[in-house]
Design an enzyme around this catalytic site. Structure first.
Site, mmCIF file in Angstrom:
data_model
loop_
_atom_site.group_PDB
_atom_site.id
_atom_site.type_symbol
_atom_site.label_atom_id
_atom_site.label_comp_id
_atom_site.label_asym_id
_atom_site.label_seq_id
_atom_site.Cartn_x
_atom_site.Cartn_y
_atom_site.Cartn_z
ATOM 1 N N GLY A 1 -2.769 9.237 -4.264
ATOM 2 C CA GLY A 1 -5.064 9.111 -4.398
ATOM 3 C C GLY A 1 -4.632 11.134 -5.457
ATOM 4 N N GLU B 1 -2.335 9.242 7.693
ATOM 5 C CA GLU B 1 -1.163 8.891 7.289
ATOM 6 C C GLU B 1 -0.573 10.075 8.526
ATOM 7 O OE1 GLU B 1 0.988 7.591 5.695
ATOM 8 O OE2 GLU B 1 -0.611 6.212 5.240
ATOM 9 N N CYS C 1 -4.408 -1.469 -2.064
ATOM 10 C CA CYS C 1 -4.155 0.125 -2.602
ATOM 11 C C CYS C 1 -5.033 0.227 -4.179
ATOM 12 C CB CYS C 1 -3.508 -0.077 -2.380
ATOM 13 S SG CYS C 1 -3.072 2.227 -3.363
ATOM 14 N N ASN C 2 -6.366 0.319 -3.382
ATOM 15 C CA ASN C 2 -6.797 0.967 -4.451
ATOM 16 C C ASN C 2 -6.904 1.720 -5.601
ATOM 17 O OD1 ASN C 2 -10.586 -0.245 -3.940
ATOM 18 N ND2 ASN C 2 -9.410 0.432 -1.920
ATOM 19 N N THR C 3 -5.516 2.747 -5.337
ATOM 20 C CA THR C 3 -5.519 3.948 -5.857
ATOM 21 C C THR C 3 -4.623 2.811 -7.424
ATOM 22 O OG1 THR C 3 -5.725 5.488 -4.180
ATOM 23 C CG2 THR C 3 -4.240 5.733 -6.580
ATOM 24 N N ASP D 1 0.725 -1.076 -0.316
ATOM 25 C CA ASP D 1 -0.200 0.033 0.116
ATOM 26 C C ASP D 1 0.971 1.050 0.055
ATOM 27 O OD1 ASP D 1 -2.552 1.351 0.011
ATOM 28 O OD2 ASP D 1 -1.837 1.806 2.030
ATOM 29 N N SER D 2 -0.184 2.096 -0.821
ATOM 30 C CA SER D 2 1.227 3.366 -0.897
ATOM 31 C C SER D 2 2.066 4.146 1.027
ATOM 32 C CB SER D 2 0.234 4.417 -1.238
ATOM 33 O OG SER D 2 -1.598 5.205 -0.294
ATOM 34 N N CYS E 1 -11.294 2.466 -0.119
ATOM 35 C CA CYS E 1 -9.816 3.320 -0.169
ATOM 36 C C CYS E 1 -9.349 2.610 0.969
ATOM 37 C CB CYS E 1 -9.769 4.539 0.091
ATOM 38 S SG CYS E 1 -7.705 4.984 0.423
ATOM 39 N N THR E 2 -8.648 1.751 1.325
ATOM 40 C CA THR E 2 -8.214 1.074 2.161
ATOM 41 C C THR E 2 -7.509 1.609 3.675
ATOM 42 O OG1 THR E 2 -5.504 0.596 1.235
ATOM 43 C CG2 THR E 2 -6.957 -0.872 0.985
ATOM 44 N N HIS E 3 -7.503 2.700 3.424
ATOM 45 C CA HIS E 3 -7.171 3.479 4.416
ATOM 46 C C HIS E 3 -8.516 4.115 5.346
ATOM 47 C CE1 HIS E 3 -3.118 4.674 2.853
ATOM 48 N NE2 HIS E 3 -2.707 5.639 4.083
HETATM 49 N N1 DGL Z 1 -5.239 3.163 0.324
HETATM 50 C C1 DGL Z 1 -5.053 3.661 -0.867
HETATM 51 C C2 DGL Z 1 -6.010 3.400 -1.509
HETATM 52 O O1 DGL Z 1 -6.550 2.122 -1.349
HETATM 53 C C3 DGL Z 1 -4.962 5.322 -0.763
HETATM 54 C C4 DGL Z 1 -4.119 6.139 -1.858
HETATM 55 C C5 DGL Z 1 -3.172 6.823 -1.430
HETATM 56 O O2 DGL Z 1 -1.995 6.968 -1.488
HETATM 57 O O3 DGL Z 1 -4.040 8.520 -1.538
HETATM 58 O O4 DGL Z 1 -6.460 4.416 -2.371
#
Ligand code: DGL
Length: 284
Positions: free
Chosen positions: A39, A162, A69-71, A6-7, A196-198
């Protein structure tokens, strides 16, 4: 080893659920916190950052990587699968006779949405990059074209998480703002997908705000869905499953400060995490 990428911290919400139902495997988690958020970045940038990370994780012994991470799933997965993996696999098979793969989180999530909504009106909360990719809209249209899908970019949520500011008054303001916007655009929405996984890290605050707004609806987090989909994938693909080591271990890597990552991850996962700092450098 299974790699979870993930990011930043968001992929931990996926890792936690995966380890609940597949505790026997060895895992490597990589959070590219130094370059998060992804994102709000361009396609090119997200693709190159993700490819760097994927190559690094393969170099560390991962054979199957989940883009948690969806992005990255929306912007980089297809190009990596179609363009980069064939090259990586032809190099790997020469050296170790090994096959590697990269999977995303969007497709498995989309599959469960139609069975959850009653009104047929669904909202997608996601990063600006995921929204602009239209991945959710296109994938949902393939399997349930009668659904009405409304997307809401939430550019402030990942930076707040974050920065560890997700319980602050500022976070409350931005949670309310994006929820009000999406509900105003489609008051019939009864299901909100956290794309978004966050976002599961602020799911209780999202649910509380929906109740305050007098619009309770079902919020769906992806962790369990992705975990079940991975278990199913491993059952169907013994060629990957049999390559995985089963020691029940998990290594945590971050491109930013290891101590900061360790405390945040310990808080998010509820068990003690000791992360290592790494620089993503790969011999191409
Ligand atoms: N967890 C990422 C997602 O699912 C976050 C992306 C980001 O860094 O903006 O999209």
């Amino acid at each position: 080893m299974i790699g979870i990428f993930d990011s930043g911290y968001g992929g931990l919400t996926i890792l936690g659920q995966i380890r609940k139902i597949l505790p026997e495997y060895d895992y490597l988690y990589l959070g590219d916190n130094a370059r998060a958020p992804y994102g709000t970045r361009s396609f090119d940038c997200i693709y190159h950052y993700t490819l760097d990370a994927v190559r690094y994780m393969f170099s560390q012994g991962c054979t199957l990587i989940i883009l948690a991470c969806n992005t990255a799933s929306a912007k980089a997965l297809r190009t990596i699968q179609q363009h980069d993996l064939p090259v990586i696999n032809s190099q790997k098979s020469k050296v170790k006779n090994q096959k590697v793969n990269v999977l995303g989180v969007i497709r498995p999530t989309v599959e469960i949405v139609p069975s959850v909504t009653r009104t047929g009106h669904v909202g997608i909360l996601a990063t600006p990059a995921t929204v602009s990719s239209e991945s959710y809209v296109l994938e949902l249209d393939k399997i349930a074209s009668t659904l009405t899908v409304t997307q809401q970019p939430c550019p402030m949520w990942v930076p707040l998480i974050e920065a560890g500011e997700h319980n602050s008054e500022g976070a409350k303001y931005f949670i309310r703002k994006y929820l009000q916007e999406i509900i105003a655009r489609d008051p019939m929405i009864d299901t909100l997908l956290l794309g978004c996984t966050h976002y599961p890290l602020i799911q209780p605050a999202i649910d509380a705000e929906l109740a305050n707004l007098g619009h309770p609806c079902r919020t769906i987090a992806q962790g369990e869905i992705v975990a079940r989909s991975l278990a199913n994938y491993l059952r169907r693909h013994p060629e990957y499953e049999t390559q995985l080591q089963k020691g029940g271990s998990c290594r945590y890597l971050t491109t930013d400060d290891a101590d900061r990552f360790s405390s945040a991850a310990t808080l998010f996962l509820g068990n003690t995490v000791q992360a290592e700092h790494i620089e993503i450098t790969v011999n191409q």
